[in-house]
Design a protein around this motif. Structure first.
Motif, PDB file in Angstrom:
ATOM      1  N   MET A 154       5.681  -2.534  83.057  1.00  0.00           N
ATOM      2  CA  MET A 154       6.308  -2.157  84.330  1.00  0.00           C
ATOM      3  C   MET A 154       7.122  -0.877  84.155  1.00  0.00           C
ATOM      4  SD  MET A 154       5.107  -4.396  86.389  1.00  0.00           S
ATOM      5  CE  MET A 154       3.659  -4.344  85.319  1.00  0.00           C
ATOM      6  N   PRO A 157      11.882   0.017  86.714  1.00  0.00           N
ATOM      7  CA  PRO A 157      11.905  -0.400  88.114  1.00  0.00           C
ATOM      8  C   PRO A 157      12.280  -1.874  88.250  1.00  0.00           C
ATOM      9  CG  PRO A 157       9.663  -0.453  87.319  1.00  0.00           C
ATOM     10  CD  PRO A 157      10.498   0.097  86.185  1.00  0.00           C
ATOM     11  N   GLU A 168       2.752  -0.988  87.339  1.00  0.00           N
ATOM     12  CA  GLU A 168       3.102  -1.604  88.632  1.00  0.00           C
ATOM     13  C   GLU A 168       2.485  -2.984  88.861  1.00  0.00           C
ATOM     14  OE1 GLU A 168       3.180   0.630  92.217  1.00  0.00           O
ATOM     15  OE2 GLU A 168       3.908   2.465  91.246  1.00  0.00           O
ATOM     16  N   GLN A 203       6.881  -6.557  80.634  1.00  0.00           N
ATOM     17  CA  GLN A 203       8.006  -5.814  81.191  1.00  0.00           C
ATOM     18  C   GLN A 203       7.909  -4.333  80.805  1.00  0.00           C
ATOM     19  OE1 GLN A 203      11.229  -9.270  80.421  1.00  0.00           O
ATOM     20  NE2 GLN A 203      12.033  -7.480  81.459  1.00  0.00           N
ATOM     21  N   HIS A 221      11.453  -5.511  88.831  1.00  0.00           N
ATOM     22  CA  HIS A 221      10.145  -6.129  88.624  1.00  0.00           C
ATOM     23  C   HIS A 221      10.292  -7.627  88.401  1.00  0.00           C
ATOM     24  CE1 HIS A 221      11.635  -4.994  84.607  1.00  0.00           C
ATOM     25  NE2 HIS A 221      10.915  -6.003  84.114  1.00  0.00           N
ATOM     26  N   SER A 263       5.895  -4.627  89.959  1.00  0.00           N
ATOM     27  CA  SER A 263       7.083  -3.788  90.168  1.00  0.00           C
ATOM     28  C   SER A 263       7.446  -3.722  91.652  1.00  0.00           C
ATOM     29  CB  SER A 263       6.830  -2.375  89.642  1.00  0.00           C
ATOM     30  OG  SER A 263       6.692  -2.369  88.249  1.00  0.00           O
ATOM     31  N   ASN A 311      16.500  -5.418  84.918  1.00  0.00           N
ATOM     32  CA  ASN A 311      15.907  -4.087  84.730  1.00  0.00           C
ATOM     33  C   ASN A 311      16.928  -3.003  84.384  1.00  0.00           C
ATOM     34  OD1 ASN A 311      16.833  -4.097  87.534  1.00  0.00           O
ATOM     35  ND2 ASN A 311      15.779  -2.121  87.722  1.00  0.00           N
TER      36      ASN A 311
END
Length: 596
Positions: A214, A535, A219, A211, A537, A249, A500
């Motif tokens: 991301m 972002p 990405e 995480q 994700h 992402s 997120n």
């Protein structure tokens, strides 16, 4: 025998590639003696390496010296031979071997290393205890069956990398020494010498790090990663295991699931040469529990579970009626054409479901004319019998099974009964690969021991948008943006869309009874990262060992792991875990209390 590797012979071929097209060639083979057969004038040795087996012949007319020394050869001697490829005599061909049309007449050979008598025969499907095989794993891995499993694992890993690389993913390594965080199982802890009284944890998964990647703008990340969980073991679990870890992402559930299907299809094609049926069917968690009793359904056969709760509210049979009226469930399975089940078989099945919480198992054999043969038959009117039979589509020769309990318990043991019936009657095609997706899991489940809700997957799974308002008032009704991929009744992968934003993460932590202080202590780095434009994700993790084991037709993931642990977490080969020197403990600031 030379004490060093021979220098005048160079290996030209493997033991699995020579055919009649190689007739007349002088070749050098190296490998192990599978067996030796002395026919008086001729000595035959089956020479084996990882690619296969070639029959080599010691003929005194070709080389008297080689023939004389060949009497020394025993099983698993490591050999090098040089000789001429000849066709086998008429009537002596072996159609089961690629090399079955030829043999090699030896004019020079050397024993590279003799061998003690192996503790078991190194052949396919050897009948020996797993404990003995694991103790001598370096020998067990010589068997063609085990080599094929490891080769399948290798090819599957290569397929993973090739597919994800082509899709623009980066392979990124994450730490093995990390912070202990609550993720569902016990952590393996590692004391730090440089930080007395502090410990690292071996990762149960790279969840938090992927995480963070991301948030870092990677990405598309993946990793074939080792994970560690200190939990009770069984055939499909190991204290250290491998998963294919993926995170993306700017995606929704559909994107992750479509990518996963493509990846798994590539693995299936590479590993077993089959085409995976796509799109993979999807069913909700509620539907899976209702129809199959388990959240990882085996859909290769029928025997679906029926809910008779509403019908049982109207019957005079008090056992079923009381469960139905008190909020429980009455479930039934029509065991089609299972009339040959004896009373002992039925008693055995009753004992079987008792291990999963069942207080009993009611059954009915449907006789000619729809007559019921059962200890409970006298408690139902003809009209009630007809209504139940119609609902279950019962016919002569069927056996009906009934379970009544809380929804959770009834689903569990009826689901296990369904699998046991399929096993006994061989209803599942072992060559079929039947995938399905299970979606819309509950976000949380109640833990009566801890007297609080715990995450069904992990605390970082996003709730479905329409259920967010229930997080404070009724967390049990909140559904997660989570999904599992199931193969032949085994979960081989699972994932979710992640939280997120720090505000949503705090709401979920509160629902799980994780206060602000605990959240900061254990997850401050994640909460901080979420404040920097994290972002949307999501991702998935595939159980690599389990997937390869199913594709290999193995009953245990230990069959596709080079050096696995036993069900008690030990390694018979190295004798790990083992005691360590007191000096090492003192350096770590540790001491052991006497065991009473």
């Amino acid at each position: 025998m030379s004490e060093k590797f021979i220098t005048d012979l160079k290996r030209t071929h493997s033991c699995g590639e020579l055919t009649l097209a190689d007739e007349g060639k002088t070749v050098v083979l190296m490998g192990w003696a599978q067996r030796r057969r002395d026919h008086g004038g001729l000595i035959f040795v089956d020479l084996r390496d990882r690619e296969g087996l070639t029959q080599v012949v010691f003929n005194p007319e070709v080389s008297g010296g080689a023939h004389s020394e060949a009497h020394q050869i025993r099983s698993e001697f490591c050999l090098a031979i040089k000789g001429l490829v000849r066709p086998r005599p008429e009537g002596m061909l072996n159609d089961k071997l690629k090399t079955g049309g030829i043999e090699v007449y030896v004019d020079q050979f050397e024993i590279l290393n003799p061998s003690k008598t192996p503790p078991f025969i190194l052949e396919e499907w050897v009948d020996v205890s797993e404990a003995v095989r694991l103790r001598h794993r370096f020998l067990d891995l010589r068997r063609p069956e085990m080599f094929r499993n490891l080769k399948m694992r290798h090819l599957s890993a290569q397929a993973v990398r090739a597919y994800l690389n082509e899709k623009g993913f980066l392979e990124v390594e994450t730490p093995v020494l990390t912070k202990s965080t609550p993720e569902g199982a016990r952590d393996f802890l590692v004391p730090s010498r440089l930080n007395p009284q502090a410990f690292y944890a071996l990762p149960q998964s790279p969840q938090l790090f992927k995480q963070l990647l991301m948030v870092a703008g990677i990405e598309r990340y993946y990793q074939i990663v080792r994970c560690f969980r200190d939990e009770d073991l069984r055939a499909d679990r190991q204290p250290e295991f491998t998963q294919v870890d993926i995170e993306m992402s700017f995606v929704a559930e559909k994107d992750v699931m479509e990518l996963t299907e493509g990846l798994v299809a590539e693995i299936v094609k590479t590993a077993v040469g089959k085409t995976m049926k796509r799109p993979v069917p999807r069913l909700t968690y509620a539907d899976a529990m209702e129809r199959f009793g388990l959240d990882a359904p085996d859909m290769r056969f029928g025997l679906e579970i029926n809910d008779l709760t509403e019908i049982m509210k109207e019957v005079d049979f008090k056992v079923f009626r009381q469960v139905a009226e008190s909020g429980g469930k009455v479930k039934a399975i029509n065991g089609k054409a299972m009339a040959k089940l004896s009373r002992k078989d039925l008693d055995d099945l009753t004992s079987f479901v008792a291990d999963f919480g069942a207080k009993g198992l009611a059954w009915v054999k449907v006789k000619p004319g729809g007559e019921w043969q059962s200890p409970i038959a006298k408690f139902f009117s003809d009209g009630e019998k007809a209504k139940i039979a119609e609902t279950l589509d019962a016919a002569e020769g069927d056996v009906l099974f009934f379970g009544a309990d809380s929804a959770e318990v009834a689903c569990e043991y009826m689901g296990r009964l369904r699998l046991e019936l399929a096993r006994r009657f061989e209803l599942a095609d072992p060559n079929e690969l039947c995938f399905c997706w299970v979606t819309d899991f509950p976000l949380v489940e109640y833990n009566p021991e801890e007297k609080r809700f715990t995450a069904m997957h992990h605390p970082f799974t996003a709730p479905q948008a329409e259920d967010v308002e229930l997080l404070e008032s009724d967390p049990a009704k909140v559904k997660a943006r989570a999904y599992d991929i199931v193969l032949n009744g085994s979960e081989v992968g699972g994932g979710s869309i992640r939280i997120n934003t720090p505000a949503m993460q705090s709401k979920v932590f509160n629902a799980l009874g994780i206060g602000e202080e605990e959240a900061q202590e254990k997850f401050s780095f994640l909460m901080d990262a979420l404040t920097y434009g994290a972002p949307p994700h999501g991702g998935v993790a595939l159980g690599f060992d389990r997937l390869v084991a199913i594709l290999a037709g193995a009953e245990s993931i230990r069959e596709v792991i080079a050096f696995p642990k036993t069900q008690k977490g030990g390694c018979p080969l190295t004798q790990a875990p083992s005691k360590v020197d007191m000096t090492q403990l003192l350096e770590l600031g540790l001491r052991l209390d006497s065991v009473k």
